[in-house]
Design an enzyme around this catalytic site. Structure first.
Site, PDB file in Angstrom:
ATOM      1  N   SER A 108      39.842  46.602  44.140  1.00 36.24           N
ATOM      2  CA  SER A 108      41.129  46.580  43.449  1.00 36.24           C
ATOM      3  C   SER A 108      42.025  47.704  43.967  1.00 36.24           C
ATOM      4  CB  SER A 108      40.893  46.655  41.938  1.00 36.24           C
ATOM      5  OG  SER A 108      42.063  46.391  41.229  1.00 36.24           O
ATOM      6  N   ASP A 185      39.416  35.213  40.579  1.00 34.90           N
ATOM      7  CA  ASP A 185      40.117  36.434  40.166  1.00 34.90           C
ATOM      8  C   ASP A 185      41.440  36.034  39.535  1.00 34.90           C
ATOM      9  OD1 ASP A 185      41.439  38.869  39.936  1.00 34.90           O
ATOM     10  OD2 ASP A 185      40.811  39.595  41.906  1.00 34.90           O
ATOM     11  N   HIS A 219      37.679  39.292  38.788  1.00 33.77           N
ATOM     12  CA  HIS A 219      38.248  40.504  39.377  1.00 33.77           C
ATOM     13  C   HIS A 219      37.265  41.674  39.447  1.00 33.77           C
ATOM     14  CE1 HIS A 219      41.325  43.214  40.745  1.00 33.77           C
ATOM     15  NE2 HIS A 219      41.038  44.067  39.777  1.00 33.77           N
TER      16      HIS A 219
END
Length: 338
Positions: A108, A185, A219
């Site tokens: 991320s 995600d 995610h």
């Protein structure tokens, strides 16, 4: 504790693998975490990485996070953190850590930090990183605002205070790169990872570029949902990197350890002339990407317990809002010793 050039000190943990020794140094993976939480929350992930990849793990805590100095974690500041880690790992002469066998991993927001470290290593006097591994990261904050806050998008050029434009630098990276993408995600659009991969793959830079997609990956939990195939993809990538080092092309051991090391004169040159080669999880079209729906967690906690320890993806929305308002990346949601 790692001191950056602006005087800020950041906190880290170095997990030495027991098989490491002066004769055969294992790879070391620098771990950059996401927007929320701190390195303590990443221990379940680091434990699996440590065991499955036979590597030392350096978990890094950004400024303003955990036990690092209490400073506003801006884009410029986090970039200095990455640069400070690069200098530290190369100058400190850490026992059984080979600066030529350093991989950087980022998830991320950490993927953007990892991209910056890779770019910085290319421009600095330090050796190139052995490899770059990014998971569920984004093209840029600007494009994330389009996705998360479309009502702000028309004004973003006037009010954005940070950018993290990994999409811009992807085609310039000369370091072997592995993209780990969760197809489900819902925070960072899956298309961002595919676009980053395609930009690097189609660039004029000869480089080793691989993509592994976890079809049920979300995610923050792609590493949990990917099962053994997830770890095998990373192992294959590390083996490919070190195989390219060998003068006769012979494969290295699982840990990536071999008897030869990279010649210093090649530090700033591309190590690979294999851009068109294929791997089990490397593809150029989404239709042929390997499907991986297994869920296996054999170390640490069970899937649900480990997932609960990973911070909520909702904090990433806070990052986008803070980018618009000019507040630091983790301000308000990350406190000392969280």
């Amino acid at each position: 504790m790692i001191k950056c050039v602006d005087g800020i000190t950041i906190h880290s943990w170095l997990l030495y693998h027991p098989e490491n020794n002066a004769q055969e140094k294992l790879p070391t993976i620098i771990f950059f975490h996401g927007n929320a939480g701190n390195i303590g929350l990443r221990l379940p992930n680091a434990i699996q990485m440590y065991h499955y990849l036979n590597a030392n793990i350096l978990l890094v805590e950004y400024r303003g996070y955990g036990d690092s100095d209490d400073a506003k974690p801006t884009e410029a500041g986090l970039k200095l953190d990455a640069e400070g880690v690069t200098a530290y790992i190369n100058k400190k002469n850490l026992p059984n850590v080979d600066p030529r066998r350093i991989f950087v991993f980022g998830r991320s927001l950490g993927g953007a930090v990892a991209f910056h470290m890779a770019e910085y290593a290319q421009k600095s006097q330090f050796p190139l990183l052995a490899g770059l591994i990014v998971e569920n990261t984004f093209l840029s904050i600007s494009e994330m605002v389009d996705h998360l806050m479309p009502y702000v998008a028309p004004f973003k050029l006037l009010i954005l205070r940070m950018h993290w434009n990994s999409g811009k630098i992807a085609s310039t990276i000369r370091i072997p790169t592995l993209f780990l993408a969760g197809a489900k995600d819902t925070l960072v659009p899956h298309s961002h990872m595919l676009e980053l991969y395609n930009r690097m793959k189609s660039s004029k830079v000869d480089n080793l570029v691989r993509l592994h997609v976890v079809q049920d990956g979300t995610h923050n939990e792609t590493w949990l949902q990917g099962g053994r195939s997830y770890w095998k993809a990373i192992n294959r990538f590390i083996e490919e990197v070190f195989q390219a080092e060998q003068p006769n092309g012979a494969s290295c051991s699982k840990s990536g350890v071999g008897n030869s090391s990279r010649n210093s004169s090649r530090n700033k040159e591309s190590l690979f002339q294999r851009k068109a080669s294929t791997a089990m999880t490397a593809t150029t079209s989404t239709s042929s990407i390997e499907k991986d729906t297994s869920v296996e967690v054999e170390l640490g906690c069970d899937g649900d317990a480990a997932a609960d320890m990973i911070s909520s993806v909702g904090n990433f929305i806070g990052m986008a809002k803070e980018a618009v308002s000019g507040v630091g990346v983790g301000a308000g949601s990350i406190k000392k010793k969280d």
